[in-house]
Design an enzyme around this catalytic site. Structure first.
Site, PDB file in Angstrom:
ATOM      1  N   ILE B 470     -87.770 -84.072  -2.711  1.00 27.09           N
ATOM      2  CA  ILE B 470     -87.924 -85.002  -3.942  1.00 27.09           C
ATOM      3  C   ILE B 470     -86.725 -84.398  -4.989  1.00 27.09           C
ATOM      4  O   ILE B 470     -87.268 -84.796  -6.648  1.00 27.09           O
ATOM      5  CB  ILE B 470     -89.373 -83.941  -4.526  1.00 27.09           C
ATOM      6  CG1 ILE B 470     -89.519 -82.558  -4.750  1.00 27.09           C
ATOM      7  CG2 ILE B 470     -90.284 -84.655  -3.764  1.00 27.09           C
ATOM      8  CD1 ILE B 470     -91.026 -82.324  -5.731  1.00 27.09           C
ATOM      9  N   GLY B 471     -86.190 -84.026  -4.567  1.00 32.80           N
ATOM     10  CA  GLY B 471     -84.782 -84.013  -4.981  1.00 32.80           C
ATOM     11  C   GLY B 471     -84.216 -82.084  -5.784  1.00 32.80           C
ATOM     12  O   GLY B 471     -83.960 -81.675  -6.744  1.00 32.80           O
ATOM     13  N   ARG B 614     -86.937 -64.015  -0.449  1.00 30.31           N
ATOM     14  CA  ARG B 614     -86.011 -64.672  -0.489  1.00 30.31           C
ATOM     15  C   ARG B 614     -85.208 -65.811  -0.883  1.00 30.31           C
ATOM     16  O   ARG B 614     -85.838 -66.799  -0.645  1.00 30.31           O
ATOM     17  CB  ARG B 614     -85.417 -64.960   1.608  1.00 30.31           C
ATOM     18  CG  ARG B 614     -84.426 -65.137   1.877  1.00 30.31           C
ATOM     19  CD  ARG B 614     -84.804 -65.902   3.181  1.00 30.31           C
ATOM     20  NE  ARG B 614     -85.159 -64.767   4.356  1.00 30.31           N
ATOM     21  CZ  ARG B 614     -84.504 -63.600   5.059  1.00 30.31           C
ATOM     22  NH1 ARG B 614     -83.150 -63.284   4.498  1.00 30.31           N
ATOM     23  NH2 ARG B 614     -84.742 -62.451   5.515  1.00 30.31           N
ATOM     24  N   ASN B 617     -81.060 -70.778  -0.725  1.00 32.90           N
ATOM     25  CA  ASN B 617     -79.934 -71.816  -0.863  1.00 32.90           C
ATOM     26  C   ASN B 617     -79.946 -70.626  -2.485  1.00 32.90           C
ATOM     27  O   ASN B 617     -80.371 -71.620  -3.870  1.00 32.90           O
ATOM     28  CB  ASN B 617     -80.088 -72.526  -1.017  1.00 32.90           C
ATOM     29  CG  ASN B 617     -78.036 -73.669  -1.656  1.00 32.90           C
ATOM     30  OD1 ASN B 617     -77.972 -73.483  -2.479  1.00 32.90           O
ATOM     31  ND2 ASN B 617     -78.296 -74.437  -0.934  1.00 32.90           N
ATOM     32  N   LYS B 619     -77.728 -72.245  -4.660  1.00 32.67           N
ATOM     33  CA  LYS B 619     -76.792 -72.809  -5.473  1.00 32.67           C
ATOM     34  C   LYS B 619     -78.565 -73.832  -6.211  1.00 32.67           C
ATOM     35  O   LYS B 619     -79.005 -74.293  -7.296  1.00 32.67           O
ATOM     36  CB  LYS B 619     -75.991 -73.917  -5.331  1.00 32.67           C
ATOM     37  CG  LYS B 619     -75.719 -75.265  -5.896  1.00 32.67           C
ATOM     38  CD  LYS B 619     -74.575 -75.497  -5.615  1.00 32.67           C
ATOM     39  CE  LYS B 619     -73.546 -76.201  -6.150  1.00 32.67           C
ATOM     40  NZ  LYS B 619     -72.591 -76.760  -6.167  1.00 32.67           N
ATOM     41  N   LYS B 687     -90.618 -67.636  -0.852  1.00 36.08           N
ATOM     42  CA  LYS B 687     -91.736 -68.040  -1.684  1.00 36.08           C
ATOM     43  C   LYS B 687     -91.199 -69.611  -2.773  1.00 36.08           C
ATOM     44  O   LYS B 687     -90.218 -69.745  -2.962  1.00 36.08           O
ATOM     45  CB  LYS B 687     -91.768 -66.969  -2.662  1.00 36.08           C
ATOM     46  CG  LYS B 687     -92.655 -66.007  -2.679  1.00 36.08           C
ATOM     47  CD  LYS B 687     -93.579 -65.027  -3.580  1.00 36.08           C
ATOM     48  CE  LYS B 687     -93.406 -63.092  -3.524  1.00 36.08           C
ATOM     49  NZ  LYS B 687     -93.575 -62.678  -4.564  1.00 36.08           N
ATOM     50  N   GLY B 688     -92.057 -69.497  -3.425  1.00 38.13           N
ATOM     51  CA  GLY B 688     -92.306 -70.539  -4.169  1.00 38.13           C
ATOM     52  C   GLY B 688     -91.060 -70.478  -5.940  1.00 38.13           C
ATOM     53  O   GLY B 688     -91.224 -69.834  -6.157  1.00 38.13           O
ATOM     54  N   GLU B 691     -91.296 -74.167  -9.687  1.00 38.37           N
ATOM     55  CA  GLU B 691     -92.329 -74.148 -10.530  1.00 38.37           C
ATOM     56  C   GLU B 691     -92.732 -72.867 -11.938  1.00 38.37           C
ATOM     57  O   GLU B 691     -92.195 -72.479 -12.901  1.00 38.37           O
ATOM     58  CB  GLU B 691     -93.346 -74.200 -10.338  1.00 38.37           C
ATOM     59  CG  GLU B 691     -94.229 -75.539  -9.762  1.00 38.37           C
ATOM     60  CD  GLU B 691     -95.220 -75.892  -9.316  1.00 38.37           C
ATOM     61  OE1 GLU B 691     -96.317 -77.310  -8.905  1.00 38.37           O
ATOM     62  OE2 GLU B 691     -96.116 -75.025  -8.359  1.00 38.37           O
TER      63      GLU B 691
END
Ligand code: FAD
Ligand code: SF4
Lengths: 328, 730
Positions: B470-471, B614, B617, B619, B687-688, B691
């Site tokens: 979703i981007g 972890r 990426n 960026k 993890k997330g 948000e």
């Protein structure tokens, strides 16, 4: 969007002729009109595209002023060297409005004629006396944060949302208009927009078929020129309150104080009594308060927009403080 | 061949760290970035489909009642009009995230102003839009629908309630206490791409290009709505122009386009207008939140109370979960937590960017600031003193916990002044300048996911799953995970997403996509490695793969022997969720200026320090953080849905009047990633992320407004009118 006929006007005469009919309208940059057509707030049967009529010029006038063609874009006007040098308040007001992309398309005439951002006006499934005379005013007991605290009526409490015209009002510019019969007339910007009264559908004095050809600025007056726009986010938002100010001082007292206000009324608000109160006096908090008292004498909020009354007072203070410091 | 892995135990082996390709965590640019900025990545409505008719939704102009008549003849003779679809299967609300069944249907029954009731289909979009506005509809209005949360007796959400110890007693005994109530206004996801769908029906199978976040659920929801077997439905969402929760479930465009295509036997496209996106998709509920915090003389919490009131339409199960992190963020043995839901007739409330913490945390962290001032201690120190050893309600251990590190490292990097100080300490010209901070917390979620990884005979790899990007960078990180595991440059890994023909991924939502679908890819790659190791004659745990070779120089192509090798990874979270409390943590620091005349607030600088497992990426992770902090600025200063008090319709329904932050509102944002390995979070220890950046950040700004101007505001967003009403006059 309703089907409509599209005609490209080649000359002013063309344009005036095409916009004759009841449901004919001129289209310039289209940044306001097209949005409203998509929402079916505006449903012209005929559109006269006036972009090629040759009204884009910005030129010096004989009296040392400047004539800004109705089709000059907001960007072209804001960056014009004479506007920047002699009428910086205008440049600042334009640049405080909308976004770069919009200003590249928006024109002088279209900007003057842009319609209110009242939520109920923009939603054809809600009542609005401006859009549909007699249907009632949705904003009056609804969400009225954007709305007027000066000069409103029981029929309509909308504001004129633009910035450019507020500066033009402070500069005491004039609007040149050509009518259906080829007749030309000139109206001070200060008298161009109407108060809603019991004709809320009328935004300004243009008669059907009339086209704005230019705005003329009087010879430059110099002074400190400020445009102060208070808004929720720092760009791309309409003014909660704005102030255009042209201020001069000599020997510690104001010798000029031409002020106009946006966000408060159905038109850029100019009250000559404010200049009268300021000129000849030295800046002080009491003096600024007196000016604000005059401005807000008859101010009336509608709940949600009550804050505009103290905000206008405080913004006026800020502007006068800054202007008197700069001018001194 | 499918390989199943269910995580029931923490995994401390951190296998990804043993791999040799060295691309995990690398700040690679998004692989689809160029296609997007050059306009060559097609979004849902942009697929060229021949003979496509255009549909426009007709929406209700009453709040509650029945549609008694739709006069189709009023538009059927208009130019280009093909049909008016008023099928009983049309949905009237979007599906809630992970609903897995059709949402409310029966469009003739109206429950909010602006609800879709029919679809007009015409040859062109303009014709359809004009006809939609002309369609004559008669209603029987059911007057008196409650519109405001305080107009009804709210329902207690019992699963959220906690009574532990005696909070009233703790408050009475406390050396320091606060009892404050915050409010937040509703939010809109405000994704750039509007909801849009093109449906094609071949008489047996339905294919829909749509803009959706969770195809794995959406396919079931759509099949249920239109009454088809799932095997007869295909959904495609290769590129999604932002979702932010609003595309978790199928929406009205998808179902109406599908039903129209099935009825008319030709493709139909439905694109919602911006006004419709705001008015008939999802809102975040407004909230009212009361906090009672009791502390001893050292600032240690002895009592913690958080009671919240939120709203939704009748029949919706979703209640903005504002208490989510309050359950475990701070200590305090005496606890009272309660969530109440008011049933009112505003549009559907659902998941909008970090449901729960996005508004719960700014309120909680505002209350903590009030307490810190009252005690007279550094607000950073107050938080540090109240980090619980274990979950203070369930007693579960934390899977990992980086709050203290984030607070300390963030404070240092920001140059935080631990005080003591009084508000209004610094003025620069017209501007009061001050700083504020807040903690960040967002529960970590994972979901079941499948992905197929194929090693091609030519030594490249193909990853396939119906996961969406979703981007956020999903295409890129999945290529990195596969590349790392298989010893391939990510350039050699092709990732195919967003098509239900592929194995079911986790979908993108709740920030769980990377950890969940990433784990499915990891599981598939582990199985591929086992087979490669067997062929190479090396034990799998000793097999080093990099740049297409083993440590002994054998090439993948040799090992493959001219044949593709595929494995499907099937990851399931397992019992581990019951054993640990897992959350991302962080800290925000902000410097703002408040205009002493106008009450305008501008953010000078802001820093977020985050510990979220972890980093796959650096960026894309940083971009996620920056996006989250940007939404924090919106929540703090500008974003607010306004509803008409008489019919409940959303009035500010375009992006000119619903104020998300613009470029100029967002200063340089600094992001500090506090790397960790969370062994219980997922097999890849991730993890997330997305948000977390908006879960508390608004409070750093609100607390800075107080520090700068002396205005303690309890209502978000803190617009100039609210600052002016509260700021001491100077
Ligand atoms: C999202 C958004 C944000 C904006 N923010 C701001 C802001 O902050 N401040 C601000 O000042 N403005 C703002 N604007 C408004 C913008 O400035 C106006 O839309 C623009 O100036 C209109 O000019 P135009 O040439 O595009 O007019 P059009 O849309 O072409 O026309 C507008 C109206 O003017 C009439 N008209 C045009 N030219 C003439 C003429 N020569 N004679 C007679 N009638 C004419 C048309 O018939 C029509 O009724 C914003 C607009 C948008 C969409
Ligand atoms: S304020 Fe004016 S424009 Fe707005 S609803 Fe009322 S009448 Fe219409």
């Amino acid at each position: 969007m309703r089907p409509f006929q599209y005609d490209r006007a080649r000359t002013l005469t063309d344009a005036v002729q095409i916009t004759q009919g009841e449901d004919a309208m001129a289209i310039a940059g289209g940044t306001n009109l097209l949005d409203l057509m998509k929402l079916q707030v505006e449903t012209p049967g005929k559109l006269a595209d006036i972009n090629r009529v040759g009204l884009g010029e910005i030129a010096d006038t004989d009296g040392g002023g400047l004539r800004i063609g109705a089709l000059a874009t907001n960007t072209a006007t804001a960056v014009h060297p004479r506007v920047r040098a002699d009428y910086p308040v205008l440049s600042r007001a334009i640049l405080a409005g909308a976004t770069q992309q919009l200003r590249n398309k928006a024109t002088t005439g279209g900007n003057l004629c842009q319609r209110t951002r009242c939520y109920y006006f923009m939603n054809i499934d809600q009542p609005c006396n401006k859009r549909e005379p007699g249907s009632g005013c949705g904003a009056l007991d609804g969400i009225a944060k954007l709305h007027a605290v000066l000069g409103a009526s029981g029929e309509c409490i909308a504001t004129y949302p633009g910035d450019m015209a507020v500066a033009l009002s402070a500069l005491d510019a004039s609007v040149e208009i050509t009518g259906s019969d080829g007749m030309e007339r000139t109206i001070p910007v200060r008298d161009f927009h109407c108060l809603p009264g019991d004709t809320p559908w009328r935004d300004n004095v243009l008669e059907p078929g009339e086209i704005i050809t230019a705005v003329t600025l009087p010879a430059p007056v110099g002074g400190t020129q400020l445009y102060r726009k208070v808004r929720e986010r720092s760009s791309y938002a309409f003014a909660l309150v704005s102030v255009a100010a042209i201020v001069e001082m000599q020997d510690g007292v104001f010798t000029r104080a031409d002020l106009s206000f946006g966000g408060l009324a159905h038109k850029p608000w100019h009250d000559p009594r404010i200049a009268q109160a300021l000129v000849g006096n030295a800046p002080s908090a009491q003096l600024f308060d007196r000016a604000a008292d005059i401005l807000l004498e008859e101010a009336q909020g509608h709940g949600e927009n009550d804050f505009k009354i103290p905000l206008a007072r405080r913004t006026l203070h800020a502007v006068l403080e800054q202007a008197s410091e700069n001018a001194a | 061949m499918s390989v199943h892995f269910k995580q029931d135990e923490p995994d401390t082996s951190n296998r990804l760290d043993d791999m040799k390709q060295g691309v995990i965590g690398a700040p690679l640019p998004r692989v689809e970035g160029m296609a997007k900025v050059t306009g060559t990545a097609p979004y849902a409505a942009e697929y060229p489909v021949e003979n496509c008719a255009e549909g426009v939704l007709v929406t209700s102009t009453i709040t509650r009642g029945e549609v008694t008549r739709i006069d189709k003849d009023s538009v059927l003779s208009m130019p280009g009009v093909i049909a008016v679809i008023d099928d009983e299967r049309l949905i009237t609300r979007p599906a809630q995230g992970t609903a897995n069944e059709a949402p409310q249907q029966k469009p003739k029954s109206v429950s909010y102003w602006g609800q879709p009731i029919a679809l007009v289909v015409a040859e062109t979009f303009e014709q359809a839009r004009d006809a939609a506005k002309h369609l004559k509809v008669e209603y029987r209005e059911d007057e008196g629908a409650p519109l405001s949360p305080d107009a009804v007796e709210p329902e207690e959400q019992e699963g959220e309630t906690v009574h532990q110890g005696d909070l009233a007693h703790a408050m009475a005994q406390a050396a320091h206490s606060v009892d404050v109530t915050f409010t937040t206004k509703g939010h809109s996801s405000a994704a750039m791409e509007p909801h849009a769908a093109i449906a094609q029906w071949d008489g047996e199978c339905l294919t829909v290009h749509a803009s959706l976040q969770m195809l794995n659920y959406n396919i079931t929801e759509l099949a249920d709505a239109v009454g088809l077997a799932e095997s007869k439905v295909r959904l495609i969402s290769r590129f999604v122009g932002g979702g932010f929760g609003s595309k978790l479930g199928i929406s009205e465009d998808v179902v109406s386009a599908s039903l129209a295509a099935m009825q008319l036997g030709r493709p139909v496209r439905v694109v919602l207008s911006r006004q419709q996106v705001l008015q008939c998709i999802m809102r975040r509920s407004e909230t009212t939140q009361r906090f009672r915090l009791a502390a001893d003389e050292n600032g240690r919490l002895t009592g913690f109370g958080h009671e919240a009131l939120v709203s939704n339409l009748p029949g919706e199960s979703f209640a903005e979960p504002v208490l989510q992190s309050s359950h475990f963020l701070y200590a305090g043995q005496n606890r009272e937590l309660m969530l109440k839901l008011a049933r009112i007739h505003r549009m559907t409330a659902g998941s909008v960017r970090a449901p729960g913490e996005a508004v719960g945390m700014p309120a909680l962290e505002g209350a903590m600031d009030v307490l810190a001032r009252k005690i007279g201690i550094d607000p950073v120190e107050l938080r540090l003193r109240n980090i619980p050893e274990d979950n203070p309600e369930e007693g579960l251990p934390f899977s990992s916990h980086k709050l203290a590190e984030c607070l300390r490292q963030g404070a240092e990097a920001f140059g935080w002044d631990p005080g003591p100080r009084k508000p209004r300490h610094t003025r620069e010209g017209e501007w009061w300048v001050g700083t504020g901070m807040a903690s960040a917390a967002r529960v970590h979620n994972v979901g079941e996911a499948r992905a197929r990884v194929t090693l091609k005979a030519d030594g490249t790899a193909l990853v396939e799953t119906d996961m969406t990007d979703i981007g956020t960078g999903t295409y890129t990180i999945l290529a990195q995970i596969a590349g790392e595991m298989l010893g391939l440059d990510p350039d050699k890994v092709l990732v195919e997403l967003g098509d239900t023909r592929h194995p079911r991924g986790s979908g993108s939502g709740g920030s769980w996509g990377a950890a969940s679908t990433g784990s499915a890819v990891y599981v598939a790659c582990t199985a591929l490695r086992e087979e490669l190791a067997r062929r190479a004659g090396i034990a799998e745990d000793e097999l080093d793969l990099s740049n297409g070779r083993t440590q002994t120089g054998q090439t993948l192509t040799d090992l493959l022997g001219g044949k593709d090798m595929a494995r499907e990874g099937h990851y399931e979270p397992g019992d581990i969720a019951a054993d640990f409390t897992a959350s991302g943590f962080g800290a925000f620091f902000a410097q703002v200026r408040v205009n002493r005349f106008t009450g305008e607030t501008r953010v000078d600088r802001m820093l977020g320090a985050f510990g979220f497992g972890r980093v796959l990426n650096h960026k894309t992770a940083r971009s996620q953080c920056i996006g989250g902090i940007t939404w924090s600025i919106g929540a703090a200063l500008t974003e607010a849905l306004e509803f008409d008090p008489r019919d409940g319709h959303l009035v500010n329904c375009d992006l000119a009047e619903y104020h998300v932050p613009v470029n100029r509102d967002v200063p340089d944002l600094e992001v500090l990633m506090v790397e960790e390995r969370d062994p219980a979070a997922s097999p890849i220890q991730a993890k997330g992320i997305g948000e977390l950046g908006m879960c508390g950040g608004a409070a750093a700004i609100g607390n800075a407004i107080f520090d700068a101007s002396g205005a303690r505001i309890f209502d978000y967003p803190m617009t100039p009118d609210r600052v002016l009403a509260t700021m001491p006059v100077d």
